[in-house]
Design an enzyme around this catalytic site. Structure first.
Site, PDB file in Angstrom:
ATOM      1  N   SER A 161      19.688  41.097  25.407  1.00  0.00           N
ATOM      2  CA  SER A 161      18.977  39.813  25.418  1.00  0.00           C
ATOM      3  C   SER A 161      19.884  38.629  25.103  1.00  0.00           C
ATOM      4  O   SER A 161      19.398  37.506  24.995  1.00  0.00           O
ATOM      5  CB  SER A 161      17.838  39.842  24.386  1.00  0.00           C
ATOM      6  OG  SER A 161      16.934  40.864  24.698  1.00  0.00           O
ATOM      7  N   GLY A 162      21.180  38.889  24.892  1.00  0.00           N
ATOM      8  CA  GLY A 162      22.095  37.785  24.580  1.00  0.00           C
ATOM      9  C   GLY A 162      22.784  37.945  23.228  1.00  0.00           C
ATOM     10  O   GLY A 162      23.312  36.973  22.681  1.00  0.00           O
ATOM     11  N   THR A 163      22.804  39.161  22.722  1.00  0.00           N
ATOM     12  CA  THR A 163      23.390  39.449  21.408  1.00  0.00           C
ATOM     13  C   THR A 163      24.846  38.981  21.312  1.00  0.00           C
ATOM     14  O   THR A 163      25.227  38.269  20.375  1.00  0.00           O
ATOM     15  CB  THR A 163      23.369  40.980  21.153  1.00  0.00           C
ATOM     16  OG1 THR A 163      22.184  41.537  21.712  1.00  0.00           O
ATOM     17  CG2 THR A 163      23.499  41.302  19.688  1.00  0.00           C
ATOM     18  N   HIS A 186      19.344  45.208  15.724  1.00  0.00           N
ATOM     19  CA  HIS A 186      18.381  45.335  16.827  1.00  0.00           C
ATOM     20  C   HIS A 186      17.016  45.799  16.293  1.00  0.00           C
ATOM     21  O   HIS A 186      16.103  46.059  17.069  1.00  0.00           O
ATOM     22  CB  HIS A 186      18.851  46.389  17.847  1.00  0.00           C
ATOM     23  CG  HIS A 186      19.895  45.905  18.818  1.00  0.00           C
ATOM     24  ND1 HIS A 186      19.900  44.646  19.361  1.00  0.00           N
ATOM     25  CD2 HIS A 186      20.958  46.543  19.387  1.00  0.00           C
ATOM     26  CE1 HIS A 186      20.924  44.518  20.201  1.00  0.00           C
ATOM     27  NE2 HIS A 186      21.585  45.648  20.230  1.00  0.00           N
ATOM     28  N   ARG A 191      14.832  37.294  25.849  1.00  0.00           N
ATOM     29  CA  ARG A 191      15.201  37.002  27.233  1.00  0.00           C
ATOM     30  C   ARG A 191      14.122  37.566  28.146  1.00  0.00           C
ATOM     31  O   ARG A 191      13.425  38.528  27.765  1.00  0.00           O
ATOM     32  CB  ARG A 191      16.532  37.741  27.490  1.00  0.00           C
ATOM     33  CG  ARG A 191      17.172  37.476  28.813  1.00  0.00           C
ATOM     34  CD  ARG A 191      18.458  38.292  28.948  1.00  0.00           C
ATOM     35  NE  ARG A 191      19.193  37.869  30.132  1.00  0.00           N
ATOM     36  CZ  ARG A 191      20.276  38.464  30.583  1.00  0.00           C
ATOM     37  NH1 ARG A 191      20.777  39.504  29.948  1.00  0.00           N
ATOM     38  NH2 ARG A 191      20.873  38.018  31.670  1.00  0.00           N
ATOM     39  N   SER A 234      20.110  44.060  33.234  1.00  0.00           N
ATOM     40  CA  SER A 234      21.336  44.124  32.443  1.00  0.00           C
ATOM     41  C   SER A 234      21.531  45.533  31.880  1.00  0.00           C
ATOM     42  O   SER A 234      22.620  46.109  31.933  1.00  0.00           O
ATOM     43  CB  SER A 234      21.252  43.086  31.320  1.00  0.00           C
ATOM     44  OG  SER A 234      22.457  43.017  30.623  1.00  0.00           O
ATOM     45  N   TYR A 243      17.131  33.049  25.674  1.00  0.00           N
ATOM     46  CA  TYR A 243      18.393  33.091  26.413  1.00  0.00           C
ATOM     47  C   TYR A 243      18.414  32.050  27.536  1.00  0.00           C
ATOM     48  O   TYR A 243      19.363  31.277  27.671  1.00  0.00           O
ATOM     49  CB  TYR A 243      18.550  34.510  26.977  1.00  0.00           C
ATOM     50  CG  TYR A 243      19.772  34.782  27.806  1.00  0.00           C
ATOM     51  CD1 TYR A 243      20.933  35.264  27.222  1.00  0.00           C
ATOM     52  CD2 TYR A 243      19.762  34.588  29.193  1.00  0.00           C
ATOM     53  CE1 TYR A 243      22.061  35.541  27.983  1.00  0.00           C
ATOM     54  CE2 TYR A 243      20.876  34.861  29.962  1.00  0.00           C
ATOM     55  CZ  TYR A 243      22.023  35.339  29.351  1.00  0.00           C
ATOM     56  OH  TYR A 243      23.132  35.612  30.117  1.00  0.00           O
ATOM     57  N   ARG A 280      28.761  40.754  32.324  1.00  0.00           N
ATOM     58  CA  ARG A 280      28.532  41.094  33.733  1.00  0.00           C
ATOM     59  C   ARG A 280      28.361  39.804  34.518  1.00  0.00           C
ATOM     60  O   ARG A 280      29.301  39.292  35.085  1.00  0.00           O
ATOM     61  CB  ARG A 280      27.302  42.015  33.848  1.00  0.00           C
ATOM     62  CG  ARG A 280      27.111  42.641  35.223  1.00  0.00           C
ATOM     63  CD  ARG A 280      25.850  43.475  35.246  1.00  0.00           C
ATOM     64  NE  ARG A 280      24.640  42.669  35.028  1.00  0.00           N
ATOM     65  CZ  ARG A 280      23.933  42.078  35.988  1.00  0.00           C
ATOM     66  NH1 ARG A 280      24.293  42.204  37.249  1.00  0.00           N
ATOM     67  NH2 ARG A 280      22.851  41.361  35.711  1.00  0.00           N
ATOM     68  N   LYS A 281      27.158  39.212  34.506  1.00  0.00           N
ATOM     69  CA  LYS A 281      26.917  37.960  35.245  1.00  0.00           C
ATOM     70  C   LYS A 281      26.611  36.794  34.311  1.00  0.00           C
ATOM     71  O   LYS A 281      26.947  35.662  34.585  1.00  0.00           O
ATOM     72  CB  LYS A 281      25.732  38.142  36.197  1.00  0.00           C
ATOM     73  CG  LYS A 281      26.076  38.758  37.538  1.00  0.00           C
ATOM     74  CD  LYS A 281      24.925  38.533  38.497  1.00  0.00           C
ATOM     75  CE  LYS A 281      25.316  38.870  39.917  1.00  0.00           C
ATOM     76  NZ  LYS A 281      24.162  38.741  40.829  1.00  0.00           N
TER      77      LYS A 281
HETATM   78  P1  PAP Z   1      24.050  44.215  23.659  1.00  0.00           P
HETATM   79  O1  PAP Z   1      22.636  44.198  23.199  1.00  0.00           O
HETATM   80  O2  PAP Z   1      24.486  45.546  24.202  1.00  0.00           O
HETATM   81  O3  PAP Z   1      25.002  43.652  22.645  1.00  0.00           O
HETATM   82  P2  PAP Z   1      23.828  41.703  24.983  1.00  0.00           P
HETATM   83  O4  PAP Z   1      25.026  40.978  24.582  1.00  0.00           O
HETATM   84  O5  PAP Z   1      22.562  41.399  24.275  1.00  0.00           O
HETATM   85  O6  PAP Z   1      24.106  43.255  24.944  1.00  0.00           O
HETATM   86  O7  PAP Z   1      23.522  41.453  26.508  1.00  0.00           O
HETATM   87  C1  PAP Z   1      24.494  41.487  27.501  1.00  0.00           C
HETATM   88  C2  PAP Z   1      24.109  40.405  28.483  1.00  0.00           C
HETATM   89  O8  PAP Z   1      24.510  39.126  27.972  1.00  0.00           O
HETATM   90  C3  PAP Z   1      24.818  40.566  29.816  1.00  0.00           C
HETATM   91  O9  PAP Z   1      23.886  40.070  30.777  1.00  0.00           O
HETATM   92  P3  PAP Z   1      23.933  40.447  32.325  1.00  0.00           P
HETATM   93  O10 PAP Z   1      24.089  41.928  32.429  1.00  0.00           O
HETATM   94  O11 PAP Z   1      22.637  39.958  32.899  1.00  0.00           O
HETATM   95  O12 PAP Z   1      25.092  39.715  32.880  1.00  0.00           O
HETATM   96  C4  PAP Z   1      26.005  39.648  29.642  1.00  0.00           C
HETATM   97  O13 PAP Z   1      26.605  39.259  30.856  1.00  0.00           O
HETATM   98  C5  PAP Z   1      25.360  38.499  28.918  1.00  0.00           C
HETATM   99  N1  PAP Z   1      26.343  37.666  28.213  1.00  0.00           N
HETATM  100  C6  PAP Z   1      27.392  38.067  27.467  1.00  0.00           C
HETATM  101  N2  PAP Z   1      28.077  37.011  27.004  1.00  0.00           N
HETATM  102  C7  PAP Z   1      27.462  35.904  27.471  1.00  0.00           C
HETATM  103  C8  PAP Z   1      27.714  34.502  27.349  1.00  0.00           C
HETATM  104  N3  PAP Z   1      28.741  34.049  26.674  1.00  0.00           N
HETATM  105  N4  PAP Z   1      26.861  33.666  27.969  1.00  0.00           N
HETATM  106  C9  PAP Z   1      25.806  34.105  28.671  1.00  0.00           C
HETATM  107  N5  PAP Z   1      25.516  35.432  28.833  1.00  0.00           N
HETATM  108  C10 PAP Z   1      26.341  36.316  28.246  1.00  0.00           C
END
Ligand code: PAP
Length: 345
Positions: free
Chosen positions: A92-94, A153, A175, A183, A241, A311-312
């Site tokens: 969700s943006g952790t 979490h 999110r 994701s 998010y 990722r994105k």
């Molecule tokens: P986690 O719970 O495993 O730590 P978490 O960081 O919550 O994961 O989520 C990863 C998502 O945040 C990814 O989304 P996506 O797969 O849709 O791309 C990742 O790309 C996105 N993410 C990581 N860093 C950033 C950032 N700086 N700005 C915006 N989105 C980000």
């Protein structure tokens, strides 16, 4: 609201060096009392292997080793009034919010062009409390100088009561569940790396709709913090998010104020807020040396590359993965569950 002023400079990578050097695969035995409790709980294999197996506890499917950590936290975690705890449902943006909180807190501790986020993943800067307790390394949590930034979490009802009763501040980020799903799906594919038994997207979708996935049901996770943020808005901030993506500077200021280190007028006029936003931006983090090569240890016996966390970084990628029917069905399920609570997807 407390204003911390300058935060002590961490001698990087302390205490994170301890994390890096610790034996990652050693899980502390749960106490006999916990063993007995865990044995009574309904167990379910997780479709995503990093959360396998899951136990049903207080209405949530919690990965077993995280639940061991949660139970140990309940007994031994000592909140400090200055603690800042980031909470999220996975994907969700952790990672982003960890970077934002850490950069905000430490913005005067390092020159921004030499900030640890250029070389370290945000998860190395802000540890998961339940994971450190689960892996028998709670001393890491204790070693962090105040104000500590940590994450979890865990659903609100499973967080130790001492946290709810304390002056700790909780930053909750959520999110659109459809993008959480997408994701999680890509992340699962990466960590399973070509294994035969990769779940299909539809299987993952069904598990999210049924609420049977790690830390789920997602709607109750979100609602628990939403309700608490309405009860105690000065202690729990509820961020989305997609909104942060749209207006990062506004949210960076709001976050700084909430965690007790607001930007001064001088900082604002010097563009420090924009610099922090840039330091924590998706492209900056994705392309930093620490994130291109590092290996995380989010869960035991599984090496997860930091690069998988970037990722994105967009809103609405679900449109490329879900049919209209699938999207509508998931939206309807969530809307039904959150109806009457004043929350919109
Ligand atoms: P986690 O719970 O495993 O730590 P978490 O960081 O919550 O994961 O989520 C990863 C998502 O945040 C990814 O989304 P996506 O797969 O849709 O791309 C990742 O790309 C996105 N993410 C990581 N860093 C950033 C950032 N700086 N700005 C915006 N989105 C980000």
């Amino acid at each position: 609201m407390t204003n911390y002023g300058s935060v002590p400079r961490l001698d990087f990578p302390f205490p994170y060096k301890i994390i890096e050097e610790a034996n990652n695969h050693l899980i502390e035995r749960p106490s006999e009392e916990h063993d007995a409790l865990l044995a009574t709980l309904p167990l379910q294999p997780s479709i995503t292997p990093h959360f396998n197996p899951m136990l049903l506890y207080k209405g949530f499917w919690i990965p077993k080793f995280m639940l061991q950590g949660a139970l140990a936290m309940e007994q031994r975690f000592k909140p400090r009034p200055t603690d800042i705890i980031l909470v999220s449902f996975p994907k969700s943006g952790t990672t982003w919010l960890k970077a934002m909180i850490f950069a905000t807190l430490t913005r005067t501790s390092y020159p921004l062009d030499q900030h640890p986020l250029h070389t370290h993943n945000p998860h190395q800067c802000v540890p998961f409390i339940e994971r450190e307790f689960a892996t028998g390394r709670s001393q890491i949590i204790e070693a962090i100088p105040s104000p500590r930034a940590m994450s979890s979490h865990l659903p609100f009802s499973i967080l130790p009561k001492t946290i709810a009763d304390s002056d700790c501040r909780i930053v909750y980020v959520w999110r659109d569940p459809k993008d959480v799903l997408v994701s999680l799906w890509h992340f699962t594919e990466k960590i399973m790396g070509g294994a035969d038994k990769i779940p299909t997207f539809e299987q993952l979708y069904d598990s999210l709709c049924q609420g049977v996935n790690g830390f789920g049901p997602i709607w109750n996770h979100v609602l628990g913090y939403w309700e608490e943020s309405k009860r105690r808005p000065e202690k729990i901030i509820f961020l989305k998010y997609e909104n942060i993506l749209q207006e990062p500077v506004k949210h960076a200021k709001q976050l700084a104020h909430f965690i007790g280190c607001p930007y001064s007028e001088a900082e604002e006029s010097q563009g420090v807020v924009e610099q922090i936003v840039e330091l924590c931006s998706f492209q900056k983090l994705k392309n930093s040396d620490g994130n291109k090569s590092g290996i995380s240890f989010a869960v035991p016996d599984q090496d997860i590359s930091y690069s998988y966390l970037f990722r994105k970084g967009e809103a609405g990628d679900w449109k490329n993965h879900l049919t209209r029917e699938m999207a509508e069905r998931l939206d309807t399920i969530i809307e039904e569950k959150i109806k009457g609570f004043g929350l919109k997807i």
